[in-house]
Motif scaffolding. Structure first.
Motif, short mmCIF file in Angstrom:
data_model
loop_
_atom_site.label_atom_id
_atom_site.label_comp_id
_atom_site.label_asym_id
_atom_site.label_seq_id
_atom_site.Cartn_x
_atom_site.Cartn_y
_atom_site.Cartn_z
N PHE A 29 0.82 -1.21 0.00
CA PHE A 29 0.00 0.00 0.00
C PHE A 29 0.86 1.26 0.00
O PHE A 29 0.50 2.25 -0.65
N THR A 30 1.98 1.23 0.69
CA THR A 30 2.84 2.42 0.66
C THR A 30 3.47 2.61 -0.72
O THR A 30 3.71 3.75 -1.13
N GLU A 31 3.72 1.52 -1.43
CA GLU A 31 4.21 1.65 -2.81
C GLU A 31 3.14 2.28 -3.71
O GLU A 31 3.45 3.13 -4.56
N GLU A 81 -1.56 16.10 -4.74
CA GLU A 81 -1.15 16.90 -3.57
C GLU A 81 -1.68 16.31 -2.27
O GLU A 81 -1.07 16.48 -1.21
N ARG A 82 -2.84 15.66 -2.33
CA ARG A 82 -3.45 15.05 -1.16
C ARG A 82 -3.64 13.55 -1.41
O ARG A 82 -3.94 13.15 -2.54
N ILE A 83 -3.47 12.76 -0.36
CA ILE A 83 -3.63 11.31 -0.47
C ILE A 83 -4.74 10.84 0.46
O ILE A 83 -4.72 11.13 1.67
N VAL A 84 -5.70 10.12 -0.11
CA VAL A 84 -6.81 9.54 0.65
C VAL A 84 -6.81 8.03 0.42
O VAL A 84 -6.63 7.57 -0.71
N LEU A 85 -6.99 7.28 1.49
CA LEU A 85 -7.16 5.84 1.39
C LEU A 85 -8.62 5.49 1.62
O LEU A 85 -9.22 5.97 2.57
N ASP A 139 2.18 5.64 7.83
CA ASP A 139 2.60 6.47 6.69
C ASP A 139 2.01 7.86 6.85
O ASP A 139 0.81 8.06 6.66
N ASP A 140 2.86 8.83 7.18
CA ASP A 140 2.35 10.17 7.48
C ASP A 140 2.02 10.99 6.24
O ASP A 140 1.65 12.16 6.35
#
Length: 276
Positions: free
Chosen positions: A70-72, A82-86, A103-104
């Motif tokens: 998932f971090t990959e 610019e923004r990351i949403v899971l 993962d910050d």
């Protein structure tokens, strides 16, 4: 680093991207959630659907899945957004919450039918040793063991009883060790659950997560409908085939009802375009 085969990814890029990227993770179906990713892209979000088990060069069942998978995928999204949403459903929600806690770069999480603990991974054979569903840096994530002696009381099992029984049997120390450290995630968190979930106790899990974060001064948005079950269908999505060999809870219209109830919060987190 985990190399993700192209066949396990589906990119859905918006014509006019709003800067938000969402990683879409399905649950125990193991599917590549193309429809959900395409829906978000049609509203201005860059979406990446990820198959995280059962695909090329991946474990056959959800067992010892590296969180680096998932971090990959986050690395890929971060190159464009610019923004990351899971966003994860069920097992995918478990993955999303665990990943966000380490993962910050994650700005927000939408956990659909969540769990507050990490569970034992599935096994292919009855005599397989117990293993975690997840690993991090090559080491297993602490997990709540499943009671392999449990037998459903009917041919249409309600697995929520299985998970509740396994949790009680494991004891408080094992449960605490396996509790997802959601307080380490400082971003926006939306939890969506049905009080009649027959797959696992997502409604209670949502309350546990919110309470744990509140003790650290963190706000959590919980959408919980007591009449709904495990499935969640968002506005604009095609409802899944209702035929299953197990109970999911709720009535026929419950998935759409819960999805509609959660939609304003999801739109806010994703910065989606459109009024509906």
């Amino acid at each position: 680093m985990v190399a993700i085969a192209d066949s396990n990814l589906h990119w859905a890029r918006a014509e006019h991207a709003n800067g938000t990227g969402v990683l879409v993770m399905a649950g125990s179906s193991g599917r590549l959630d193309v429809g959900r990713a395409d829906l978000f892209a049609s509203r201005g979000v860059t979406a990446l659907a990820l198959r995280w088990f059962g695909g090329d060069a991946q474990p056959v069942v959800p067992c010892e899945i590296p969180l680096e998978t998932f971090t990959e995928a986050i690395d890929m999204l971060a190159r464009e957004c610019e923004r990351i949403v899971l966003m994860g459903l069920s097992y995918g929600a478990e993955a999303a919450l665990l990943t966000a806690s380490v993962d910050d770069r994650v700005d927000a999480v939408v956990a659909l039918a969540p769990t507050d603990v990490a569970w034992e991974g599935q096994h292919e054979h009855d005599d397989d040793p117990r293993r975690s569903k997840w690993t991090r840096q090559g080491r297993p994530v602490a997990f709540v063991p499943l009671d392999r002696a449990w037998e459903p009381p009917s041919t249409m099992p309600a697995f929520v009883e299985f998970y509740e029984h396994s949790r009680a049997l494991a004891g408080s120390d094992a449960v605490e060790a396996a509790t997802i450290p959601v307080e380490k995630f400082r971003g926006e968190l939306v939890l969506v659950a049905g009080g009649d979930d027959k797959v696992w106790p997502s409604s209670q899990a949502a309350r546990n997560i919110a309470a744990r974060r509140a003790r650290s001064g963190l706000v959590t948005f919980v959408i919980d409908d007591p009449s709904c079950g495990h499935p969640i269908v968002l506005p604009g999505e095609t409802p899944p085939n209702p035929g299953r060999a197990y109970q999911v809870g709720g009535d026929e219209e419950a998935p759409q009802r819960l999805g509609a109830l959660a939609w304003p919060a999801i739109r806010r987190v994703l910065r989606l375009e459109g009024d509906d």
